[in-house]
Enzyme design. Sequence first.
Site, PDB file in Angstrom:
ATOM      1  N   LEU A  91       0.932  -1.171   0.054  1.00  0.00           N
ATOM      2  CA  LEU A  91      -0.001  -0.091   0.034  1.00  0.00           C
ATOM      3  C   LEU A  91       0.846   1.222  -0.108  1.00  0.00           C
ATOM      4  O   LEU A  91       0.691   2.100  -0.626  1.00  0.00           O
ATOM      5  CB  LEU A  91      -0.819   0.121   1.125  1.00  0.00           C
ATOM      6  CG  LEU A  91      -1.830   1.387   1.196  1.00  0.00           C
ATOM      7  CD1 LEU A  91      -2.558   1.226  -0.018  1.00  0.00           C
ATOM      8  CD2 LEU A  91      -2.687   1.190   2.650  1.00  0.00           C
ATOM      9  N   TYR A  92       1.968   0.977   0.785  1.00  0.00           N
ATOM     10  CA  TYR A  92       2.838   2.461   0.791  1.00  0.00           C
ATOM     11  C   TYR A  92       3.264   2.677  -0.836  1.00  0.00           C
ATOM     12  O   TYR A  92       3.025   3.919  -1.342  1.00  0.00           O
ATOM     13  CB  TYR A  92       3.993   2.032   1.532  1.00  0.00           C
ATOM     14  CG  TYR A  92       5.181   3.190   1.258  1.00  0.00           C
ATOM     15  CD1 TYR A  92       5.292   4.359   1.784  1.00  0.00           C
ATOM     16  CD2 TYR A  92       6.664   2.673   0.598  1.00  0.00           C
ATOM     17  CE1 TYR A  92       6.337   5.106   1.518  1.00  0.00           C
ATOM     18  CE2 TYR A  92       7.482   3.398   0.472  1.00  0.00           C
ATOM     19  CZ  TYR A  92       7.536   4.664   0.800  1.00  0.00           C
ATOM     20  OH  TYR A  92       8.383   5.764   0.694  1.00  0.00           O
ATOM     21  N   ALA A  93       3.848   1.628  -1.562  1.00  0.00           N
ATOM     22  CA  ALA A  93       4.056   1.991  -2.697  1.00  0.00           C
ATOM     23  C   ALA A  93       2.815   2.432  -3.676  1.00  0.00           C
ATOM     24  O   ALA A  93       3.269   3.379  -4.417  1.00  0.00           O
ATOM     25  CB  ALA A  93       4.505   0.739  -3.524  1.00  0.00           C
ATOM     26  N   THR A 129       0.185   4.426  -2.652  1.00  0.00           N
ATOM     27  CA  THR A 129       0.143   5.705  -2.332  1.00  0.00           C
ATOM     28  C   THR A 129       1.039   6.625  -3.014  1.00  0.00           C
ATOM     29  O   THR A 129       0.895   7.878  -3.427  1.00  0.00           O
ATOM     30  CB  THR A 129       0.057   5.810  -0.824  1.00  0.00           C
ATOM     31  OG1 THR A 129       1.370   5.701  -0.260  1.00  0.00           O
ATOM     32  CG2 THR A 129      -1.011   4.991  -0.161  1.00  0.00           C
TER      33      THR A 129
END
Length: 344
Positions: free
Chosen positions: A160-162, A164
């Site tokens: 999810l970090y990537a 976002t």
Amino acid sequence: MSPLDEFPDRPVLVTGAAGFIGFHLAERLLGEGRAVIGLDNLSTYYDVELKKARLARLHAHNQFEFVHLDLTQGSELRLLVEQSRPAIVVNLAAQAGVRYSLTNPHAYADANLTGFLNILEACRHGEVKHLVYASTSSVYGANTKMPFSIDDSVDHPLTLYAATKRANELMAHSYSHLFGLPMTGLRFFTVYGPWGRPDMALFLFTKAILAGEPIDVFAGGKLERDFTYIDDVIEGVRRVMDRAPDPNPAWNAAHSGPAESSAPFRLYNIGGGRPVRVSRLVEVLEKALGRKAEKRVLPMQPGDVAATRADTDAFQRDTGFTPTTSIEQGVPKFVRWYREFYGI
């Protein structure tokens, strides 16, 4: 002409100024005699005392102003930008960390999506001349073609970090297209060095080895990372700040790459282009510490990739700069800082 030269009396706003890269950038700008507004929410994601120690160094400069603010506070952020009128905003504030996103997804939606939208809105209404923002090598996700190129598809994020951070790039392009606001996104590759983040491998390894504890080595140390020393990163950011992008009139959606546009928009990789195995990083660290590590070998973790390597041809072409610091040079500098800061 650089926005800093064109508007010499207007400050630079650095978000995430108490963070690793933000602190170093703010210190560099202050050393150049620039006025800097540093914004940070002092998140407890990692040691707040380390963040306060960074801020203490920045407060030693009379042209530094600190604002304790969260990017989710949209109206306050917009008011700050409209009143202070920074020529350039460098957005380095985000919820970082790959593995943390597996258990705390909402933190990423708040900071990296809502927060970045608030940055865009503030810049749109605050007469900002150039927004430079942090992206990440993690956007390359499931890509296996090496080196990672800014012209590659990045539609398969693994965390999810990537996702976002890729969303930030798309959001930036939409605002650049709609409002003509110059935007430059920087995909950083595994940044390390003095004052670094405690959740990163080099910091974790150093702390554990000095405490006589085992280090966690994933995938047998065979993972490769394009480690990039902080001074090289800051030099790259500074050169980009001075180059507000122009629209490319020759850009054609059918034939042109995704890293530029008919809008004033650019994307760059900032990395050394020389991937190093984690096992080699450990060897260099052991030599710098004068101690051997006890290794606990673990399988590859969810969200990890086997290797990263930056294609920096476009960045070198446009800025004339390529990172050159090897881990043999950079790791001992980190160790010296760590021993001095923690008195070990």
